[in-house]
Design a protein around this motif. Structure first.
Motif, PDB file in Angstrom:
ATOM      1  N   GLU A 154      -8.032   1.754   7.308  1.00 25.74           N
ATOM      2  CA  GLU A 154      -7.843   2.722   6.224  1.00 25.74           C
ATOM      3  C   GLU A 154      -9.099   2.979   5.408  1.00 25.74           C
ATOM      4  O   GLU A 154      -9.281   4.067   4.866  1.00 25.74           O
ATOM      5  N   ASP A 155      -9.950   1.967   5.283  1.00 22.62           N
ATOM      6  CA  ASP A 155     -11.120   2.101   4.405  1.00 22.62           C
ATOM      7  C   ASP A 155     -12.438   2.034   5.157  1.00 22.62           C
ATOM      8  O   ASP A 155     -13.506   2.059   4.544  1.00 22.62           O
ATOM      9  N   GLU A 203      -4.984  -8.284   6.395  1.00 19.99           N
ATOM     10  CA  GLU A 203      -5.538  -7.441   5.331  1.00 19.99           C
ATOM     11  C   GLU A 203      -6.879  -6.849   5.750  1.00 19.99           C
ATOM     12  O   GLU A 203      -7.160  -5.671   5.513  1.00 19.99           O
ATOM     13  N   LYS A 204      -7.699  -7.650   6.430  1.00 16.76           N
ATOM     14  CA  LYS A 204      -8.993  -7.152   6.894  1.00 16.76           C
ATOM     15  C   LYS A 204      -8.812  -6.055   7.952  1.00 16.76           C
ATOM     16  O   LYS A 204      -9.605  -5.098   8.005  1.00 16.76           O
ATOM     17  N   ARG A 232       0.818  -1.222   0.000  1.00 18.38           N
ATOM     18  CA  ARG A 232       0.000   0.000   0.000  1.00 18.38           C
ATOM     19  C   ARG A 232       0.848   1.266   0.000  1.00 18.38           C
ATOM     20  O   ARG A 232       0.308   2.372   0.025  1.00 18.38           O
ATOM     21  N   LYS A 233       2.179   1.067   0.029  1.00 17.41           N
ATOM     22  CA  LYS A 233       3.131   2.188   0.056  1.00 17.41           C
ATOM     23  C   LYS A 233       2.925   3.080   1.285  1.00 17.41           C
ATOM     24  O   LYS A 233       2.987   4.309   1.211  1.00 17.41           O
ATOM     25  N   ARG A 234       2.695   2.433   2.423  1.00 11.84           N
ATOM     26  CA  ARG A 234       2.585   3.147   3.691  1.00 11.84           C
ATOM     27  C   ARG A 234       3.931   3.119   4.407  1.00 11.84           C
ATOM     28  O   ARG A 234       4.700   2.168   4.289  1.00 11.84           O
ATOM     29  N   ALA A 259       3.827   8.236  14.920  1.00 13.57           N
ATOM     30  CA  ALA A 259       3.054   7.549  13.881  1.00 13.57           C
ATOM     31  C   ALA A 259       1.568   7.789  14.097  1.00 13.57           C
ATOM     32  O   ALA A 259       1.125   8.098  15.208  1.00 13.57           O
ATOM     33  N   ARG A 260       0.828   7.640  13.018  1.00 14.72           N
ATOM     34  CA  ARG A 260      -0.622   7.827  13.124  1.00 14.72           C
ATOM     35  C   ARG A 260      -1.278   6.681  13.893  1.00 14.72           C
ATOM     36  O   ARG A 260      -2.274   6.891  14.589  1.00 14.72           O
ATOM     37  N   ASN A 261      -0.717   5.467  13.753  1.00 13.61           N
ATOM     38  CA  ASN A 261      -1.306   4.298  14.403  1.00 13.61           C
ATOM     39  C   ASN A 261      -0.211   3.359  14.881  1.00 13.61           C
ATOM     40  O   ASN A 261       0.900   3.353  14.353  1.00 13.61           O
TER      41      ASN A 261
END
Length: 353
Positions: A330-331, A323-324, A23-25, A183-185
């Motif tokens: 994020e979504d 992934e979940k 995801r390029k995070r 960091a954000r999370n």
């Protein structure tokens, strides 16, 4: 500011890290090598519970997702991690044979259960009631995966090989900071080490100690995995992994004589050739009270997340569940309720008093 801090580099931490790279995070991983369950795991990917011939929770969906995931990791890391390997279940009665055929009629199990009885798998493994063949199974070299992925992270300066000190974690309104890293999370993937985590130790992570033997036998020449009361798994060079034990009381990570004697007793009932024990390994599986993963965010601190509780099936579960979790973060896609830690929210508020 980074997007994520990940604590722990077992199967969960590796899967999350790999998804984040895709995801390029931006992220960094803290790992202190204190938990060994991934490195000493059997590494078998098998969606069937062979004691009762039932499908493991979401096992068919997990294997369909996990195998391509690890195949991509093989290319990324330049390592051979996967090995296709059929499992042969030794039957001990006609009733077990009948239960096998009945299970094979289930449309979700039928792709994995071969209905042709196998009379002999190996001359040194007698089977009066034959064997059933489980297909589409294999092994993941978890030890090689951990070491290779660690080197990959080190190469890109994404790994901090040090113990995580919870006292140094600062919770801000829109972020977290730890020892100079913001960091954000933050996602905790600590395995059984989560019992020491002050933010998530209210969750019912019970721990389940597993021990294996490594034996050497020039005579055996076994090319398949065989399951009876125990597994015997070929490693190459006349070496075999034999296991495993399940101990809910002992939470130490040292091998025990009791487990060695039990495994040796079961092995002597399975094979008839000579062998020598060359090693014994132990680790604590992160098992849960309801046998479902622990995934989600903290009830009060919304930038703190956990991805844990995979038990003995982490090889299958980790890629899809991680992934979940990222889809949730994020979504804003809801987590499956059977894994969401909100199911234990009452335990958190009860422990707060």
């Amino acid at each position: 500011m980074l997007d994520y801090i990940i604590v722990g580099l077992g199967l969960s931490g590796i899967a999350l890290s790999n998804h984040l790279e895709a995801r390029k995070r931006s992220f960094v991983v803290f790992e202190d090598d204190s938990q060994t369950s991934t490195k000493v795991a059997g590494g078998i990917f098998n969606p069937v519970i062979l004691k009762r011939f039932t499908l493991a929770w979401e096992g068919d969906k997990q294997i369909s997702y996990s195998v391509p995931f690890y195949e991509k990791l093989e290319k990324k890391l330049g390592k051979d991690l996967l090995k296709p390997l059929n499992i042969y279940r030794k039957f001990h009665s006609v009733e077990e044979q009948n239960n096998w055929f009945e299970a094979a009629d289930n449309f979700r199990l039928s792709p994995f259960l071969n209905t042709q009885l196998i009379r002999q798998v190996n001359p040194f493994i007698p089977g009066d009631f034959s064997f059933g063949k489980v297909e589409k199974t294999g092994t993941l070299d978890t030890n090689l995966l951990v070491s290779a992925y660690k080197k990959h992270l080190q190469k890109h300066q994404l790994l901090k090989n040090k113990r995580f000190n919870y006292d140094k974690l600062k919770l801000n309104e829109n972020s977290v900071s730890y020892d100079g890293t913001e960091a954000r999370n933050i996602i905790f993937c600590e395995g059984f080490g989560m019992v020491n985590n002050p933010y998530f130790n209210y969750l019912p992570l019970q721990g389940n100690k597993g021990e294996y033997l490594v034996i050497k036998s020039a005579a055996l020449q076994l090319k398949q995995a065989v399951k009876s009361p125990i597994f015997i798994l070929p490693l190459g060079n006349n070496l075999y992994k034999v296991g495993a034990t399940y101990n809910h009381q002992d939470k130490t990570q040292q091998p025990t004589l009791q487990a060695k004697e039990k495994l040796q007793q079961d092995l002597d009932q399975l094979i008839t050739c000579e062998y020598e024990i060359v090693d014994q390994v132990a680790g604590i599986r992160p098992a849960t009270s309801d046998r479902r993963p622990l995934v989600g965010n903290h009830p009060e601190y919304h930038h703190l997340f956990v991805c844990n509780g995979f038990g003995s099936r982490g090889v299958l579960i980790a890629p899809l569940i991680s992934e979940k979790l990222l889809n949730f973060i994020e979504d804003e896609i809801p987590l499956p309720p059977e894994v969401d830690i909100t199911r234990f929210q009452k335990k958190f508020y009860k422990s707060s008093f």
